[in-house]
Design an enzyme around this catalytic site. Structure first.
Site, PDB file in Angstrom:
ATOM      1  CD  GLU A 159      -3.158  -0.802   0.414  1.00 31.81           C
ATOM      2  OE1 GLU A 159      -3.814   0.212   0.672  1.00 31.81           O
ATOM      3  OE2 GLU A 159      -3.437  -1.575  -0.518  1.00 31.81           O
TER       4      GLU A 159
ATOM      5  CG  ASP B  61      -8.495   5.834  -5.977  1.00 26.06           C
ATOM      6  OD1 ASP B  61      -8.916   6.978  -5.720  1.00 26.06           O
ATOM      7  OD2 ASP B  61      -8.379   4.944  -5.118  1.00 26.06           O
TER       8      ASP B  61
ATOM      9  CB  THR C 198      -6.384   7.338  -0.499  1.00 28.38           C
ATOM     10  OG1 THR C 198      -7.322   7.025  -1.529  1.00 28.38           O
ATOM     11  CG2 THR C 198      -5.953   6.055   0.185  1.00 28.38           C
TER      12      THR C 198
END
Length: 290
Positions: A74, A92, A97
């Site tokens: 990640e 995305d 995020t």
């Protein structure tokens, strides 16, 4: 912090409907416990020795390993604790995020996190963003978050242990605990529970074909888990096959190295307990623990 590789989830639906799964899991708790007990009773007749007596992924040492392996994929790092302050839009379609598990402003789990944080500490630096987080849920919009959301997220992570604890608790409630519970119910050991956890982190557990629950269903068409009398290695190979299929359904996940050169490596060595030392690669980058 190292610059992470792009991380995405397959659909907004997967992440947003995960909480519905959690509600169902709470109701199904006694059933899972019964399944686990039955698995223990029948383990002696299983074709292979599945690790019913081994420590689960929820053992603190194993959980630390799990966090490091996920972080390698990640965030291109083993230092997962540096990721509390991580916050960016990785383009995305899920907005910002952030944090140790990639909470997203567009998928509802970031909203749930900030709501929990605010329940525990009213007036915190992120509380003022709650109306905006509710508005942008389900979109990639930054409306009401820019220009200072990223800065304030980092400040909260750097200065407030309560915010870091809230991230830990939401990670466990939404992702870690369900995967470990299902893994134990299926009679699989530490590695298998980790495979479940990594799948839920990436795909969520909604109703679409690439969600965790449907990856598992796809695997069950090819092999049985130990709790159903199957061979653990054969079942985990089937699960990873199904996971790779799910990843390839989205362009951003076409690199399947977090399975091919990490989880599959451990499985080929029959390291079902994730014992150290561990060596693997993600996106071509080498990592080692122990």
């Amino acid at each position: 912090m190292e610059t992470p590789h792009i991380r995405t989830r397959t659909t907004l639906t997967s992440r947003r409907t995960l909480l519905a799964f959690m509600g169902a899991a709470a109701v199904a708790g006694p059933l899972l416990a019964t399944q686990s007990a039955n698995a223990t009773q029948t383990s002696a007749s299983a074709p292979t020795s599945s690790l019913f007596a081994a420590a689960g992924l929820d053992d603190p040492a194993k959980k630390e390993i799990a966090m490091q392996i996920v972080c390698s994929a990640e965030n291109s790092s083993l230092d997962w604790k540096k990721q509390y302050r991580y916050c960016e839009d990785i383009d995305d379609g899920r907005g910002y995020t952030a944090g140790i598990i990639g909470f997203c402003s567009g998928t509802g789990d970031m909203l749930d996190l900030v709501e929990l944080y605010t329940q525990r500490k009213p007036g915190n630096i992120l509380a003022k963003y709650l109306p905006a987080l509710r508005r942008v849920d389900g979109t990639d919009s930054h409306e009401g978050l820019d220009p200072n959301f990223k800065r304030d997220w980092e400040r909260a992570a750097d200065t407030d242990a309560e915010f870091r604890k809230a991230q830990n608790d939401e990670r466990d409630r939404v992702y870690f605990n369900p995967s470990v519970k299902q893994g134990k119910a299926d009679g699989i050991g530490v590695l298998g529970q980790f495979c479940y956890y990594d799948a839920i982190v990436m795909h969520g557990d909604g109703g679409d074909s690439t969600s965790f629950r449907n990856i598992r269903k796809r695997a069950l068409r090819s092999a049985k888990p130990p709790a159903q009398g199957g061979d653990e290695v054969a079942y985990l190979n089937a699960f990873l096959d199904a996971r790779v299929w799910a990843m390839k359904q989205e362009e951003a996940h076409e690199d399947t190295s977090r399975v091919d050169t990490a989880q599959r490596v451990f499985l080929k060595k029959r390291n079902l307990n994730l014992d150290t030392p561990l060596e693997w690669k993600v996106y071509g980058d080498p990592y080692r623990i122990g």
